[in-house]
Write a protein that holds these residues in place. Structure first.
Motif, PDB file in Angstrom:
ATOM      1  N   GLY A  64       0.850  -1.123  -0.010  1.00 52.51           N
ATOM      2  CA  GLY A  64      -0.026  -0.166   0.093  1.00 52.51           C
ATOM      3  C   GLY A  64       0.809   1.308   0.005  1.00 52.51           C
ATOM      4  N   ASN A 123      -2.581   5.274   4.908  1.00 51.45           N
ATOM      5  CA  ASN A 123      -3.385   4.288   4.498  1.00 51.45           C
ATOM      6  C   ASN A 123      -4.298   3.992   5.790  1.00 51.45           C
ATOM      7  N   LYS A 172      -8.207   4.840  -3.629  1.00 54.57           N
ATOM      8  CA  LYS A 172      -6.844   4.336  -3.706  1.00 54.57           C
ATOM      9  C   LYS A 172      -5.902   5.090  -4.826  1.00 54.57           C
TER      10      LYS A 172
END
Length: 252
Positions: free
Chosen positions: A76, A90, A221
């Motif tokens: 991520g 995140n 995202k």
């Protein structure tokens, strides 16, 4: 009295369910945020070293860089843009709540996951108790919606409609309303917010609410887009009530 008691139980269940998610989100945030910062610093240093020496890298060093880059993206961390982007976590509260919701609903996109030992162990116990709680929650919300369905049927029966026709129309009404509220309208919202096509929005909504959760499309995202605060919290709530709608259809 029985009706009041039932409503109180449902209200306590809904409140307890959301408190469970909020507590889970807070714990995941506390356990994972520090480790994520370290990963982002390492990715930033790796990028800086590459930019300074990329003309002198050997094939083996280039392959090692590619492996490190792929590993960072899988965790991520997207080393794109300036260092200020690394400050965005995140595991802020919105993302943590969204993750908690995808755990108990068993969607599990796989794009966000705990990497610390503490986060992984907590995730096991959180899911162990959260998944049964989610099933009970969906059952109760589905039951409440089916009561509305029953009242609609009684109203139509009083108007002289036959029972078979009432059953068909009731199912059709909740099916059409659900498709509009949980598939069609959210897809327009995703099209605007994420920059997806409408068909991609429909695809994401269906894959999510069916709990298939491939993870090829996930909200919030894209590093080049600015999302409003608690965007993913709203999406998590949409998922939970969308699953309740599907539970209602099974009841019907």
């Amino acid at each position: 009295k029985a009706m009041c008691s039932g409503r109180l139980q449902t209200a306590l269940l809904v409140a307890g369910y959301f408190v469970y998610l909020l507590v889970g989100a807070a714990v995941f945030q506390a356990l994972e945020r520090t480790a994520e910062k370290q990963e982002k610093m390492a990715a930033s240093q790796m990028k800086e070293a590459f930019l300074q020496n990329f003309t002198q890298l050997t094939v083996a060093e280039m392959e090692q860089f590619m492996k490190n880059l792929i590993e960072a993206i899988q965790n991520g961390v997207y080393p794109v843009g300036n260092e200020s982007q690394f400050e965005e976590s995140n595991w802020d509260f919105s993302n943590s709540f969204f993750f908690a919701g995808t755990v108990v609903s068993t969607i599990g996109y796989g794009t966000l996951h705990p990497k610390t030992a503490g986060g992984q162990i907590f995730c096991v116990f959180f899911a162990l108790f959260g998944i049964p709680l989610n099933i009970v929650f969906l059952h109760h919300v589905g039951k409440m919606l089916s009561l509305l369905c029953k009242k609609l049927g009684e109203f139509l029966y009083e108007k002289g409609m036959r029972k078979k026709k009432i059953k068909f129309l009731t199912l059709l009404f909740f099916l059409a309303t659900g498709i509009l509220v949980f598939l069609c309208l959210p897809s327009v919202f995703f099209q605007i917010t994420e920059g997806w096509s409408y068909s991609e929005g429909i695809y994401f909504a269906f894959i999510t609410l069916s709990t298939i959760g491939f993870g090829d499309y996930v909200v919030g995202k894209q590093s080049d887009r600015k999302y409003f605060s608690y965007y993913r919290v709203l999406v998590a709530i949409w998922i939970l009530f969308g699953l309740a709608w599907i539970a209602l259809l099974f009841n019907l």
